[in-house]
Write a protein that holds these residues in place. Structure first.
Motif, short mmCIF file in Angstrom:
data_model
loop_
_atom_site.label_atom_id
_atom_site.label_comp_id
_atom_site.label_asym_id
_atom_site.label_seq_id
_atom_site.Cartn_x
_atom_site.Cartn_y
_atom_site.Cartn_z
N ALA A 32 61.02 45.57 -14.57
CA ALA A 32 62.58 45.96 -13.36
C ALA A 32 61.77 44.49 -12.09
O ALA A 32 63.26 44.61 -11.97
CB ALA A 32 62.85 47.09 -13.03
N GLY A 33 60.81 44.67 -12.23
CA GLY A 33 60.31 43.39 -11.15
C GLY A 33 59.56 44.03 -9.93
O GLY A 33 59.80 43.39 -8.88
N SER A 34 59.19 45.39 -10.12
CA SER A 34 58.96 45.77 -8.94
C SER A 34 56.58 45.14 -8.40
O SER A 34 56.67 45.20 -9.82
CB SER A 34 58.91 47.26 -8.71
N HIS A 35 56.58 44.82 -7.04
CA HIS A 35 55.24 44.29 -7.25
C HIS A 35 54.80 44.83 -5.37
O HIS A 35 53.43 45.36 -6.26
CB HIS A 35 55.48 42.74 -6.01
N GLY A 36 54.84 46.63 -5.80
CA GLY A 36 53.78 47.28 -5.13
C GLY A 36 54.25 48.95 -6.05
O GLY A 36 55.03 49.18 -6.38
N ARG B 237 34.76 52.77 -19.14
CA ARG B 237 35.02 52.18 -17.76
C ARG B 237 36.22 51.31 -17.71
O ARG B 237 36.73 50.10 -16.36
CB ARG B 237 34.27 52.32 -16.81
N LEU B 238 36.68 50.58 -18.95
CA LEU B 238 37.41 49.45 -19.47
C LEU B 238 38.38 50.39 -18.82
O LEU B 238 39.06 50.72 -19.94
CB LEU B 238 36.84 48.76 -19.70
N GLU B 239 39.64 49.50 -18.32
CA GLU B 239 40.90 49.80 -18.52
C GLU B 239 41.79 48.91 -19.07
O GLU B 239 42.02 47.61 -18.97
CB GLU B 239 42.15 50.26 -17.28
N CYS B 240 42.90 49.01 -19.86
CA CYS B 240 43.69 48.10 -20.51
C CYS B 240 45.27 48.02 -19.50
O CYS B 240 45.36 48.73 -18.75
CB CYS B 240 44.49 48.92 -22.08
N TYR B 241 45.77 47.03 -19.54
CA TYR B 241 46.51 46.80 -18.53
C TYR B 241 47.98 46.00 -18.42
O TYR B 241 47.56 44.70 -19.11
CB TYR B 241 46.28 46.18 -16.83
N ARG B 242 48.62 46.44 -18.90
CA ARG B 242 50.09 45.93 -19.42
C ARG B 242 50.86 46.12 -18.44
O ARG B 242 51.36 46.56 -17.98
CB ARG B 242 50.25 46.39 -20.96
N GLY B 243 51.16 44.46 -18.51
CA GLY B 243 52.21 43.93 -17.48
C GLY B 243 53.48 43.20 -17.76
O GLY B 243 53.47 42.26 -18.94
N HIS B 244 54.30 42.26 -16.89
CA HIS B 244 55.22 40.80 -17.31
C HIS B 244 54.84 40.61 -15.56
O HIS B 244 55.22 41.34 -14.88
CB HIS B 244 56.51 42.18 -17.05
N GLY B 245 54.93 38.88 -16.19
CA GLY B 245 54.79 37.89 -15.05
C GLY B 245 54.55 36.61 -14.99
O GLY B 245 55.40 36.51 -16.20
N SER B 246 54.19 35.75 -14.48
CA SER B 246 54.14 34.64 -14.58
C SER B 246 52.78 34.13 -14.56
O SER B 246 51.70 34.45 -13.89
CB SER B 246 55.37 34.31 -12.51
N ALA C 101 51.33 32.13 -12.47
CA ALA C 101 50.35 32.63 -10.92
C ALA C 101 50.14 33.67 -10.70
O ALA C 101 49.19 34.13 -10.35
CB ALA C 101 51.98 32.37 -9.61
N ASP C 102 51.15 34.65 -11.63
CA ASP C 102 50.30 36.72 -11.64
C ASP C 102 48.76 35.61 -12.10
O ASP C 102 48.07 36.75 -12.00
CB ASP C 102 51.21 36.84 -12.36
N LEU C 103 48.82 35.51 -13.73
CA LEU C 103 47.52 35.44 -14.26
C LEU C 103 46.38 34.83 -13.72
O LEU C 103 45.85 35.06 -13.17
CB LEU C 103 48.04 35.48 -15.94
N THR C 104 47.09 33.68 -12.72
CA THR C 104 46.16 33.03 -11.82
C THR C 104 45.25 34.45 -10.84
O THR C 104 44.25 33.91 -10.39
CB THR C 104 47.25 31.56 -11.37
#
Length: 559
Positions: A209-213, A397-406, A408-411
């Protein structure tokens, strides 16, 4: 009302099923895997059950959004029909032509059989999905059994999926329906989420939904799980009411007190609220769910082994892609043309048609892509066949992180990432991003590095991603209420990365000084400067740790 207050694009906790918000817990991954299996060449009769609100309908809608090759689907939403109306609904869904006058059950079945034979001859498969199947009358269920008799000498013409509440299992256990029950080839019961999965579910929907925090404190999410027992629909109701309550109080962070008030207003006071033994009982129930999940995984692995040749299985098998839209396969890629192995020049002008053709020629099964990503972190890790990859990686101790971004987020996160690209000819394909600059992205493939201009990728990447990160502490949220070793860990990482001088001895309580140092670190790294450590901040704190692969280290496209 609260959307602007929390800087969201839309309401994150609507109870309307929306595949875009689907959180793929291991249970949901296996449920979707069962349904995908049911659409395949060897699929037969699949039963999916679950309590109200556990996500059955959303999973079905996710299945319907797949680009299933040569598959026709008939979806019966309203099962409260008699036998003739039921078969007529199937014909209407499939576009079967039948005489409208003097209509009988026999003429409908004859028309349906003729249609199924014709589509089978064309190389197509037909799937019937019946939602709310626990409401089917016994006479209609018997008609379902008779429909399974429509077959050729080698395979069934109609693949059937029964989706319903637990009462469906009880219904099929009746002696007069034993013939139907004996034909079911795959069963799966979708259980509610565990406490940790509940927290991940909430964070996932907020990010979509667009939350960043971090909006909900960890303690608040624990309360949500206690009140909702991990049922996604109830989680949505309570979270929506909690966001509204926080907005009314002008509170940016949702606390356990806000959650308790929201739960009472939304779903009433729960019987175990004052029961000191309730939490202990719930832990035993969760243990039972975990055991049932392990049994289901074993049964699914046995079923797939029975029907498929597993000789060319990759080192790591993935049960769910970043977008939950592609099933992992065991196929080995065909040799690519020599031209596909050469990366284009860094300053190449975008030619989408040529770029897409190159990507399609180097596409690999998701299992192979995930194996390559894992090897970047640790070449010694081997995921046992049939086990959920992300669950197995947690032991390392490796975690999968699924997300949505741009981009710039990947950078900013600076980690190798799996992207799902919706290519024009081949549909959704998975690629491992190993390098990224302002103009292009570099992918590691079995045929060598491939670099593609971002201008070409913008039209085929929807922003979803999956990356790995190494956990340095047991916490996934460190803030003012945190105590213990996680606080000391923050001080040590800030000292290593930003040259911060920590107090002596290292504090075990999160204080204003640590909040200020963390805020400064977040500003320099392009993170949301809120002074608390969420997942993205913890990922950044892992920079410069030995054996941590980064996009910067792979800027030339070489893994």
């Amino acid at each position: 009302m609260y959307i602007e207050f929390f800087q969201l694009r839309e309401m994150p906790f609507s109870i309307t099923p929306d595949p875009a918000y689907l959180y793929m817990s291991p249970r949901h991954q296996e449920a979707l895997g069962h349904l995908l299996y049911g659409t395949g060449q060897y699929g037969g009769f699949v039963q999916l059950t679950g309590e109200v609100g556990t996500g059955k309908t959303t999973i079905v809608r996710t299945l319907l959004e797949q680009r299933l090759d040569k598959v026709d689907v008939a979806f019966v939403h309203n099962p409260r029909l008699n036998e003739q109306e039921f078969v007529q609904a199937i014909c209407d869904e499939l576009g079967v032509a039948y005489p409208r006058e003097q209509l009988t059950l026999k003429t409908l079945i004859d028309a349906l059989n003729e249609h199924l034979l014709r589509t089978h001859a064309e190389g197509r498969r037909t799937v019937l999905i019946i939602d709310e199947a626990q409401n089917l009358q016994p006479e209609v269920l018997e008609q379902v059994r008779l429909l399974t008799n429509l077959e050729t000498a080698k395979e069934k013409l109609l693949r059937i999926m029964l989706i319903g509440q637990p009462e469906l299992s009880a219904l099929l256990a009746r002696p007069d329906l034993r013939q139907l029950a004996s034909r079911i080839t795959a069963r799966f019961h979708l259980t509610p989420l565990g406490a940790r999965e509940t927290a991940e579910y909430i964070e996932h929907r907020l990010k979509v939904a667009g939350s960043h925090g971090e909006v909900f404190t960890p303690q608040a999410m624990e309360e949500i799980h206690r009140y909702t027992k991990g049922v996604p629909r109830l989680i949505n109701i309570v979270c929506d009411r909690a966001l509204l309550g926080a907005y009314a109080q002008n509170a940016r962070r949702i606390t356990p007190e806000i959650v308790r008030k929201a739960a009472r207003e939304a779903i009433g006071q729960l019987p175990d609220e004052f029961d000191p033994h309730a939490r202990r009982r719930w832990r035993w129930i969760e243990f039972g769910w975990a055991a049932a999940l392990l049994l289901s995984l074993a049964l699914l692995a046995w079923s797939l082994t029975r029907h498929h040749d597993a000789a060319t299985a990759p080192a790591a098998k993935v049960t769910s892609p970043p977008s939950a839209a592609v099933a992992a396969t065991n196929e080995s890629p065909a040799p690519a043309p020599a031209a596909a192995a050469a990366a284009p020049p860094a300053a190449a002008v975008a030619d989408p048609a040529a770029d897409f053709a190159m990507l399609e020629q180097t596409a690999e099964p998701l299992g192979a892509v995930m194996s390559r990503l894992i090897r970047l972190w640790d070449s010694k890790i081997v995921v046992p066949r049939g086990e959920n990859v992300c669950a197995a990686l947690k032991r390392e101790r490796l975690e999968c992180y699924r997300g949505h971004g741009s981009w710039a987020d990947l950078t900013q996160m600076n980690r190798p990432t799996i992207l799902t690209l919706d290519l024009p000819s081949s549909g959704a394909q998975n690629f491992l991003l190993t390098g990224l600059d302002a103009q292009s992205a570099s992918f590691a493939t079995a045929y060598g590095p491939v670099r593609v201009p971002l201008a070409s990728l913008d039209g085929v990447w929807n922003g979803e991603f999956l990356l790995l990160w190494r956990r340095g502490t047991a916490e996934t949220y460190i803030g003012p209420q945190t105590r213990g070793a996680s606080v000391a860990y923050l001080w040590r990482r800030l000292a290593a990365l930003d040259g911060v001088t920590p107090p002596t001895p290292l504090p075990t309580r999160f204080g204003p000084q640590l909040g200020d140092a963390l805020t400064q670190f977040q500003k320099t790294r392009g993170l949301v400067a809120d002074g608390v450590a969420g997942i993205r901040t913890l990922i950044a704190l892992g920079d410069e740790v030995p054996q941590t692969p980064t996009l910067a280290a792979a800027a030339d496209g070489t893994p």
